[in-house]
Scaffold this motif. Structure first.
Motif, PDB file in Angstrom:
ATOM      1  N   ILE A  88     -39.043 -25.814  58.424  1.00  0.00           N
ATOM      2  CA  ILE A  88     -39.988 -25.045  58.368  1.00  0.00           C
ATOM      3  C   ILE A  88     -39.321 -23.109  58.696  1.00  0.00           C
ATOM      4  O   ILE A  88     -39.534 -22.456  58.081  1.00  0.00           O
ATOM      5  N   SER A 100     -38.766 -24.126  43.299  1.00  0.00           N
ATOM      6  CA  SER A 100     -39.483 -23.415  43.983  1.00  0.00           C
ATOM      7  C   SER A 100     -39.504 -24.362  45.364  1.00  0.00           C
ATOM      8  O   SER A 100     -39.935 -24.526  46.174  1.00  0.00           O
ATOM      9  N   ILE A 101     -38.390 -26.125  45.473  1.00  0.00           N
ATOM     10  CA  ILE A 101     -38.922 -26.876  46.575  1.00  0.00           C
ATOM     11  C   ILE A 101     -37.673 -26.919  47.285  1.00  0.00           C
ATOM     12  O   ILE A 101     -36.693 -26.749  46.244  1.00  0.00           O
ATOM     13  N   HIS A 115     -47.773 -23.472  52.152  1.00  0.00           N
ATOM     14  CA  HIS A 115     -46.989 -23.172  51.662  1.00  0.00           C
ATOM     15  C   HIS A 115     -45.555 -23.969  52.330  1.00  0.00           C
ATOM     16  O   HIS A 115     -45.190 -24.587  50.511  1.00  0.00           O
ATOM     17  N   VAL A 116     -46.109 -25.077  52.551  1.00  0.00           N
ATOM     18  CA  VAL A 116     -45.134 -26.173  53.451  1.00  0.00           C
ATOM     19  C   VAL A 116     -45.834 -27.674  52.779  1.00  0.00           C
ATOM     20  O   VAL A 116     -46.496 -27.650  53.464  1.00  0.00           O
ATOM     21  N   THR A 117     -45.444 -28.589  51.703  1.00  0.00           N
ATOM     22  CA  THR A 117     -45.785 -29.509  51.136  1.00  0.00           C
ATOM     23  C   THR A 117     -45.496 -30.696  52.125  1.00  0.00           C
ATOM     24  O   THR A 117     -44.644 -30.961  52.335  1.00  0.00           O
ATOM     25  N   LYS A 137     -30.473 -23.488  52.982  1.00  0.00           N
ATOM     26  CA  LYS A 137     -31.110 -22.820  52.389  1.00  0.00           C
ATOM     27  C   LYS A 137     -30.109 -21.510  51.988  1.00  0.00           C
ATOM     28  O   LYS A 137     -30.644 -20.819  50.781  1.00  0.00           O
ATOM     29  N   SER A 194     -37.528 -24.079  55.076  1.00  0.00           N
ATOM     30  CA  SER A 194     -37.941 -25.477  54.265  1.00  0.00           C
ATOM     31  C   SER A 194     -39.580 -25.173  53.144  1.00  0.00           C
ATOM     32  O   SER A 194     -40.629 -24.938  54.137  1.00  0.00           O
ATOM     33  N   THR A 195     -40.036 -25.442  52.557  1.00  0.00           N
ATOM     34  CA  THR A 195     -41.245 -25.743  51.672  1.00  0.00           C
ATOM     35  C   THR A 195     -41.776 -27.571  51.865  1.00  0.00           C
ATOM     36  O   THR A 195     -42.888 -27.352  50.692  1.00  0.00           O
TER      37      THR A 195
END
Ligand code: PLP
Length: 218
Positions: free
Chosen positions: A199, A185-186, A17-19, A171, A203-204
């Motif tokens: 993370i 969503s980011i 799920h992390v870019t 967060k 974090s995403t």
């Protein structure tokens, strides 16, 4: 180690799920192509002019992220192609992005940058400013921007507890405002030195430069 090896070993550590934004500022087109040829497509730059030159020279399926501080008078140069602007911290800037996006019949994705570090020099909004911004009528009238999340940078320190606390604060703010902005969503937080902590704290999206491309000469 090669760029391809560095990229792979970082990707192996990232949850799905992390870019990963590969931060290619100051790095040559050849080096970017080394990463590109492994299949990577998301790159981050912190200077608009440099990003424009690279966009012109490199394959058009690259997603360019502007991660640096944005000067309003330069938004017009990237409005045609930028895929995400991380460092948005004022209504004035949002209005300019909206105006330039309209010219290209686009909606530009933006992250609101929060000030979470101790240092005075880092840009960003505090919680009250964020609330005021997203509740303002002017903000809600903008048609060609899309707020997709928040971004923040922790203090540059060896104190992991402090970094962790700052990411936790961000967060918290993110969770709170997802009531007002249900489409976000980011959560863009974490760089080479602190992305594993980021993370762990939710974090995403991580922005990693030197661990992929090597250190930058300053
Ligand atoms: C340069 C930069 C990064 C990447 O930093 P590294 O320590 O090289 O990973 C991440 N985010 C922002 C906003 C930057 O300017």
């Amino acid at each position: 180690m090669s760029i391809a090896t560095n990229l792979q070993s970082i990707k192996n550590k990232l949850p799905t799920h992390v870019t990963l934004v590969a931060v290619s500022k100051t790095k040559s087109n050849d080096k970017i192509m080394e990463a590109y040829n492994t299949g990577h497509r998301v790159f981050g730059e912190n200077k608009i002019q440099e990003m424009v030159s690279k966009w012109q020279a490199l394959p058009k399926d690259i997603h360019w992220h502007m991660i640096g501080h944005v000067q309003r008078n330069k938004v017009k140069y990237m409005a045609e192609f930028v895929s995400l602007i991380h460092g948005v911290d004022s209504l004035k800037l949002l209005k300019e992005i909206d105006k330039q996006a309209k010219k290209y019949n686009r909606t530009i994705n933006c992250l609101l940058q929060m000030h979470i570090a101790e240092e005075e020099t880092k840009f960003g909004l505090d919680k009250d400013e964020l609330d005021a911004l997203i509740k303002s009528e002017e903000f809600n009238q903008l048609q060609n921007i899309h707020i997709t999340g928040l971004m923040g940078m922790a203090t540059f320190t060896d104190d992991e507890n402090q970094i962790r606390k700052e990411f936790q604060n961000l967060k918290c703010v993110y969770d709170e405002i997802s009531n007002l902005l249900p489409n976000i969503s980011i959560l863009s937080m974490g760089m080479s030195g602190d992305y594993t902590i980021a993370i762990e704290e939710g974090s995403t999206m991580v922005r990693i430069g030197s661990s992929i491309f090597g250190s930058r000469k300053t």
